[in-house]
Motif scaffolding. Sequence first.
Motif, PDB file in Angstrom:
ATOM      1  N   HIS A  81       0.885  -1.169   0.000  1.00 45.86           N
ATOM      2  CA  HIS A  81       0.000   0.000   0.000  1.00 45.86           C
ATOM      3  C   HIS A  81       0.922   1.218   0.000  1.00 45.86           C
ATOM      4  O   HIS A  81       1.641   1.459   0.964  1.00 45.86           O
ATOM      5  CB  HIS A  81      -0.843  -0.107   1.281  1.00 45.86           C
ATOM      6  N   VAL A  82       0.919   1.957  -1.107  1.00 42.71           N
ATOM      7  CA  VAL A  82       1.913   3.017  -1.321  1.00 42.71           C
ATOM      8  C   VAL A  82       1.219   4.350  -1.594  1.00 42.71           C
ATOM      9  O   VAL A  82       0.393   4.456  -2.509  1.00 42.71           O
ATOM     10  CB  VAL A  82       2.830   2.666  -2.512  1.00 42.71           C
ATOM     11  N   VAL A  83       1.549   5.359  -0.821  1.00 43.02           N
ATOM     12  CA  VAL A  83       1.014   6.704  -1.042  1.00 43.02           C
ATOM     13  C   VAL A  83       1.588   7.260  -2.340  1.00 43.02           C
ATOM     14  O   VAL A  83       2.809   7.195  -2.572  1.00 43.02           O
ATOM     15  CB  VAL A  83       1.359   7.627   0.137  1.00 43.02           C
ATOM     16  N   ASN A  84       0.723   7.793  -3.195  1.00 43.47           N
ATOM     17  CA  ASN A  84       1.175   8.369  -4.465  1.00 43.47           C
ATOM     18  C   ASN A  84       2.180   9.488  -4.211  1.00 43.47           C
ATOM     19  O   ASN A  84       1.940  10.394  -3.402  1.00 43.47           O
ATOM     20  CB  ASN A  84      -0.010   8.944  -5.242  1.00 43.47           C
ATOM     21  N   GLY A  85       3.300   9.424  -4.908  1.00 49.85           N
ATOM     22  CA  GLY A  85       4.304  10.469  -4.779  1.00 49.85           C
ATOM     23  C   GLY A  85       5.172  10.361  -3.550  1.00 49.85           C
ATOM     24  O   GLY A  85       5.974  11.274  -3.287  1.00 49.85           O
ATOM     25  N   ARG A 103       9.251   0.824  -7.561  1.00 48.40           N
ATOM     26  CA  ARG A 103       9.196   0.587  -9.009  1.00 48.40           C
ATOM     27  C   ARG A 103      10.513  -0.013  -9.506  1.00 48.40           C
ATOM     28  O   ARG A 103      10.516  -0.966 -10.301  1.00 48.40           O
ATOM     29  CB  ARG A 103       8.908   1.900  -9.745  1.00 48.40           C
ATOM     30  N   ASP A 104      11.621   0.515  -9.015  1.00 46.44           N
ATOM     31  CA  ASP A 104      12.933   0.016  -9.444  1.00 46.44           C
ATOM     32  C   ASP A 104      13.160  -1.427  -9.006  1.00 46.44           C
ATOM     33  O   ASP A 104      13.946  -2.156  -9.633  1.00 46.44           O
ATOM     34  CB  ASP A 104      14.045   0.907  -8.883  1.00 46.44           C
ATOM     35  N   ALA A 105      12.476  -1.856  -7.941  1.00 53.37           N
ATOM     36  CA  ALA A 105      12.634  -3.224  -7.444  1.00 53.37           C
ATOM     37  C   ALA A 105      11.806  -4.224  -8.252  1.00 53.37           C
ATOM     38  O   ALA A 105      11.811  -5.425  -7.952  1.00 53.37           O
ATOM     39  CB  ALA A 105      12.245  -3.288  -5.969  1.00 53.37           C
ATOM     40  N   TRP A 140       0.537  -1.955  -5.055  1.00 55.32           N
ATOM     41  CA  TRP A 140       1.600  -2.445  -5.936  1.00 55.32           C
ATOM     42  C   TRP A 140       1.857  -3.920  -5.662  1.00 55.32           C
ATOM     43  O   TRP A 140       1.727  -4.378  -4.517  1.00 55.32           O
ATOM     44  CB  TRP A 140       2.900  -1.659  -5.694  1.00 55.32           C
ATOM     45  N   VAL A 141       2.206  -4.651  -6.696  1.00 54.50           N
ATOM     46  CA  VAL A 141       2.479  -6.094  -6.592  1.00 54.50           C
ATOM     47  C   VAL A 141       3.752  -6.407  -7.378  1.00 54.50           C
ATOM     48  O   VAL A 141       4.174  -5.640  -8.245  1.00 54.50           O
ATOM     49  CB  VAL A 141       1.308  -6.927  -7.150  1.00 54.50           C
TER      50      VAL A 141
END
Length: 240
Positions: free
Chosen positions: A72-76, A84-86, A235-236
């Motif tokens: 669960h990721v807060v936008n920005g 994302r890089d992972a 994200w998954v």
Amino acid sequence: MHTVDHLESLCARAWPALTEVPLGNWSMRAADGFTGRANSTLTCGDPGMPIADALAAAEGFAREHGIKPTVHVVNGSSCEPAIRDAGWIVDLDHPGGAESLVMTGPLEKFADGEADSRDLPGWWELTAGSEVSAAQRHVLGTGEAVCFGSLSQDGTVVAAVRGAVVEDVLHVARLAVRPSHRRKGLARRLMGELAGWGLKQGATTCVLQVAEHNSAAIGLYTQLGCTEHHRYRYWVPAVS
């Protein structure tokens, strides 16, 4: 004014998972698959290790509990680029929608009366279905101050909502009206009564987490004086 991280932590406390394990300032949560919020790792703050290692731990926790690895990721947020890089991606197939708004507003603007807070069988049927699992009872029924708000006609619960007060915030969720009783102002009335209950519990602000595609709910909350505070996404792993 609540910071994004603080407000997210209050929402998490108001929506307790069956299992919660801290990972630095992150929180890994599982509740037998009932709702994304209770079955994802909240990524606010510092996990106390490299992001890639934290994500590996979150993935291992999820698989151990039989749920889909999800964060669960807060936008920005500062950790979003590293996630994302992972090799993680936004979960566009999430049942409730990949992205949600977190809306807030002052309770005094729409408080009207006080909600019936009884734990009625019809409340559970309307908000959770005919067969209620242990996970649902835990997530919905556990909290520091919980209200099973409802409106009844002829002995039948026709509108229901769940409210939970944490610190000075009233967390609102599971607002539902039977199809046969919609467009009669029951949702607005119930929200007003829930706000009245929240004020008596010491809350001054309401918070709602609502999927971006739920335009009807967003419209109602906007009419009640709520505005967007921030957004978050699920994200998954790109390769499961």
